[in-house]
Design an enzyme around this catalytic site. Sequence first.
Site, PDB file in Angstrom:
ATOM      1  N   ASN A  87       0.097   2.750   6.238  1.00 39.48           N
ATOM      2  CA  ASN A  87      -1.275   3.178   6.509  1.00 39.48           C
ATOM      3  C   ASN A  87      -2.222   2.141   5.907  1.00 39.48           C
ATOM      4  O   ASN A  87      -2.043   1.729   4.761  1.00 39.48           O
ATOM      5  CB  ASN A  87      -1.537   4.555   5.901  1.00 39.48           C
ATOM      6  N   HIS A 100       1.769  -0.320   0.486  1.00 42.57           N
ATOM      7  CA  HIS A 100       3.038   0.400   0.354  1.00 42.57           C
ATOM      8  C   HIS A 100       3.625   0.691   1.720  1.00 42.57           C
ATOM      9  O   HIS A 100       2.895   0.980   2.668  1.00 42.57           O
ATOM     10  CB  HIS A 100       2.874   1.698  -0.442  1.00 42.57           C
TER      11      HIS A 100
HETATM   12  P1  AMP Z   1      -0.971   6.657   1.893  1.00 46.51           P
HETATM   13  O1  AMP Z   1      -1.657   7.933   2.304  1.00 46.51           O
HETATM   14  O2  AMP Z   1      -0.313   5.927   3.009  1.00 46.51           O
HETATM   15  O3  AMP Z   1      -1.890   5.781   1.075  1.00 46.51           O
HETATM   16  O4  AMP Z   1       0.227   7.093   0.973  1.00 46.51           O
HETATM   17  C1  AMP Z   1       0.101   7.319  -0.406  1.00 46.51           C
HETATM   18  C2  AMP Z   1       1.320   8.085  -0.811  1.00 46.51           C
HETATM   19  O5  AMP Z   1       1.430   7.995  -2.213  1.00 46.51           O
HETATM   20  C3  AMP Z   1       1.280   9.583  -0.463  1.00 46.51           C
HETATM   21  O6  AMP Z   1       2.382   9.890   0.364  1.00 46.51           O
HETATM   22  C4  AMP Z   1       1.347  10.266  -1.828  1.00 46.51           C
HETATM   23  O7  AMP Z   1       2.104  11.440  -1.787  1.00 46.51           O
HETATM   24  C5  AMP Z   1       1.989   9.197  -2.682  1.00 46.51           C
HETATM   25  N1  AMP Z   1       1.706   9.252  -4.096  1.00 46.51           N
HETATM   26  C6  AMP Z   1       0.486   9.365  -4.695  1.00 46.51           C
HETATM   27  N2  AMP Z   1       0.618   9.362  -6.037  1.00 46.51           N
HETATM   28  C7  AMP Z   1       1.941   9.216  -6.295  1.00 46.51           C
HETATM   29  C8  AMP Z   1       2.711   9.127  -7.497  1.00 46.51           C
HETATM   30  N3  AMP Z   1       2.148   9.184  -8.704  1.00 46.51           N
HETATM   31  N4  AMP Z   1       4.049   8.987  -7.387  1.00 46.51           N
HETATM   32  C9  AMP Z   1       4.626   8.927  -6.178  1.00 46.51           C
HETATM   33  N5  AMP Z   1       3.963   9.001  -5.008  1.00 46.51           N
HETATM   34  C10 AMP Z   1       2.634   9.139  -5.063  1.00 46.51           C
END
Ligand code: AMP
Length: 114
Positions: A87, A100
Site C-alpha cells: 500500500n 512494507h
Molecule cells: P498498511 O496499512 O499497508 O500501512 O499496513 C500497516 C500494517 O502494519 C497493518 O496491517 C497493521 O496491522 C500493521 N502494524 C501496525 N503496527 C504494528 C506493530 N506494532 N506490529 C506489527 N504490525 C503492525
Amino acid sequence: MSDKSIFKRIIDKEIPADIVYEDDQCLAFNDISPQAPTHVLVIPKKEIVSLAHVQDEDGPLIAHLFLVVKKLAFELGLGSGFRTIINSGADGGQTVDHLHIHLMGGRSLTWPPG
Ligand code: AMP
C-alpha cells in the site's frame, strides 16, 4: 515522543515484534492485526517512506526484499499460493510511513481483495 515510525522503532528493538526473519538489510515480523492465517510484513532496515520514495539506487535492496518474501512464503508453508501487497500513500491505504510488503496466505484468498 519519538518521531520515528513504529517500524523504525521495531528495527531499533525499542518495541517488540514477533520477528520471523532478519538479515543485514531487512526484517520480517507477524502483522499485529492479521488478515489471513499467515500475515507477515517484510520491511527494509533503510528508512524508505513508501514505494513512491524508492530511488534508482535502491534497486538491489528492493530485489532482495522480494527474494526474502519468496523464501519466507515457502518456509511458512504457502507453497500453494500467497498474496503480496504494498500500500502506498493515503489513498493507497498506507497507514505506516515505512515501506512494507504484506505477505499473506494460509487460506483461499479472493479477488477483488478479500
Ligand atoms: P498498511 O496499512 O499497508 O500501512 O499496513 C500497516 C500494517 O502494519 C497493518 O496491517 C497493521 O496491522 C500493521 N502494524 C501496525 N503496527 C504494528 C506493530 N506494532 N506490529 C506489527 N504490525 C503492525
